[in-house]
Motif scaffolding. Sequence first.
Motif, PDB file in Angstrom:
ATOM      1  N   ILE A  43      -7.972 -11.865 -15.072  1.00 53.58           N
ATOM      2  CA  ILE A  43      -8.613 -12.555 -13.938  1.00 53.58           C
ATOM      3  C   ILE A  43      -9.903 -11.834 -13.559  1.00 53.58           C
ATOM      4  O   ILE A  43     -10.956 -12.464 -13.361  1.00 53.58           O
ATOM      5  N   GLU A  44      -9.868 -10.488 -13.532  1.00 52.20           N
ATOM      6  CA  GLU A  44     -11.075  -9.730 -13.174  1.00 52.20           C
ATOM      7  C   GLU A  44     -12.170  -9.911 -14.229  1.00 52.20           C
ATOM      8  O   GLU A  44     -13.337 -10.152 -13.891  1.00 52.20           O
ATOM      9  N   GLU A  46     -12.552 -12.487 -16.226  1.00 49.70           N
ATOM     10  CA  GLU A  46     -13.069 -13.869 -16.173  1.00 49.70           C
ATOM     11  C   GLU A  46     -13.985 -14.044 -14.966  1.00 49.70           C
ATOM     12  O   GLU A  46     -14.998 -14.749 -15.029  1.00 49.70           O
ATOM     13  N   GLN A  47     -13.656 -13.355 -13.866  1.00 48.90           N
ATOM     14  CA  GLN A  47     -14.523 -13.467 -12.683  1.00 48.90           C
ATOM     15  C   GLN A  47     -15.859 -12.767 -12.939  1.00 48.90           C
ATOM     16  O   GLN A  47     -16.909 -13.236 -12.544  1.00 48.90           O
ATOM     17  N   PRO A  50     -18.118 -15.366 -15.933  1.00 45.43           N
ATOM     18  CA  PRO A  50     -17.790 -16.790 -15.806  1.00 45.43           C
ATOM     19  C   PRO A  50     -18.208 -17.638 -17.003  1.00 45.43           C
ATOM     20  O   PRO A  50     -17.648 -18.713 -17.228  1.00 45.43           O
ATOM     21  N   ALA A  53     -15.294 -18.727 -18.932  1.00 41.82           N
ATOM     22  CA  ALA A  53     -14.201 -19.442 -18.232  1.00 41.82           C
ATOM     23  C   ALA A  53     -13.633 -20.535 -19.136  1.00 41.82           C
ATOM     24  O   ALA A  53     -14.351 -21.133 -19.932  1.00 41.82           O
ATOM     25  N   SER A  59      -4.675 -17.631 -17.083  1.00 43.91           N
ATOM     26  CA  SER A  59      -4.971 -17.294 -15.669  1.00 43.91           C
ATOM     27  C   SER A  59      -5.009 -18.564 -14.812  1.00 43.91           C
ATOM     28  O   SER A  59      -4.887 -18.506 -13.599  1.00 43.91           O
ATOM     29  N   GLN A  60      -5.173 -19.726 -15.463  1.00 43.41           N
ATOM     30  CA  GLN A  60      -5.273 -20.991 -14.708  1.00 43.41           C
ATOM     31  C   GLN A  60      -3.899 -21.509 -14.303  1.00 43.41           C
ATOM     32  O   GLN A  60      -3.784 -22.535 -13.641  1.00 43.41           O
TER      33      GLN A  60
END
Length: 325
Positions: A43-44, A46-47, A50, A53, A59-60
């Motif tokens: 998650i970190e 991907e943030q 982006p 993504a 993570s979704q």
Amino acid sequence: SQSPEVQINTLRKTLRHYNHEYYVMDTPSVPDAEYDRLMQQLIELEQAHPQFASAQSPSQKVGGAPLSAFTQVTHEVPMLSLDNAFDEASLLAFEKRLRDRLKTPQSFVFSCEPKLDGLAVSLLYENGELVRAATRGDGQVGENITQNVRTIGNIPLRLESAELPQRVEIRGEVFIPRAGFEKLNARQKALGAKVFANPRNAAAGSLRQLDPKITAKRPLMFYAYSLGLVTPEDFSLPATHSERLALVAQWGIPLCPQIDTATGGKGCLEYYERILKARDTLAYDIDGVVFKVDDISLQHQLGFVARAPRWAIAQKFPAQEEMTR
Ligand SMILES: Cc1c[n+]2nc(N)[nH]c2nc1OC(C)C
């Protein structure tokens, strides 16, 4: 060290594998803490990046933003309900009707499946990716519950196979296992929130949440029981329903462990008795069993009457007294 893209893709592959072990095989190879640590890392990353993504990232599955309402989905292949047989005689009559209609003395192989006490849901995969999920609704039009269904642990966001139809619709039951139901109600009680009357209501309430983050916290599961739309139509599929379910399982879609085949009305009765005897030992509520002519070409010859197929019948158990459970 590795590029962020390589790290992200490696983490996704690892977490997909852990999801499959935990939700589908029920044989996790790592502790939850390790799984959570890797998910947090993904998650970190991907943030922070982006540009990488992906809606199919593991993570979704934790749920997106709440909806204001559900949109509608029109089923290209109607989602039908089942004709009911209530006793042994009508099950044998079912087979006789088939013989008469097909003008054959042969007895048939049937696919035998527990009828789970949940909600019928349609999953649509395009190029192997889960793009839409819908309730049955009235059989023609249902609600688009894609965001909620994506949070269900044992539903893969991607199918694992080299050779897939371009579009394939997988239908099955979304339900809450008894153990998860008891834990959920205990949590609801502790929060002073609504306690659910039974697992079916809990599953319905959880799927109809407009906020997927609430759905993501509910112990929902899915077992497939049939195929709907397949595109292209000439995509080569096995000749029987049970082999098609086995193929879908190879793609990573979970099936009810008690699915079996039986020959003739007698074989079906034996299956009915066996599941009725085992009913209280199953991890989930069932309200009967379903028998389907296994041979797909015979199914096509038999077709449907009004809202239910001629080639399938449910046999419901006697209503269970709540107190005894
Ligand atoms: C409504 C339904 C429900 N169930 N449940 C199972 N196990 N199979 C199954 N098949 C259904 O319908 C098909 C016969 C089309």
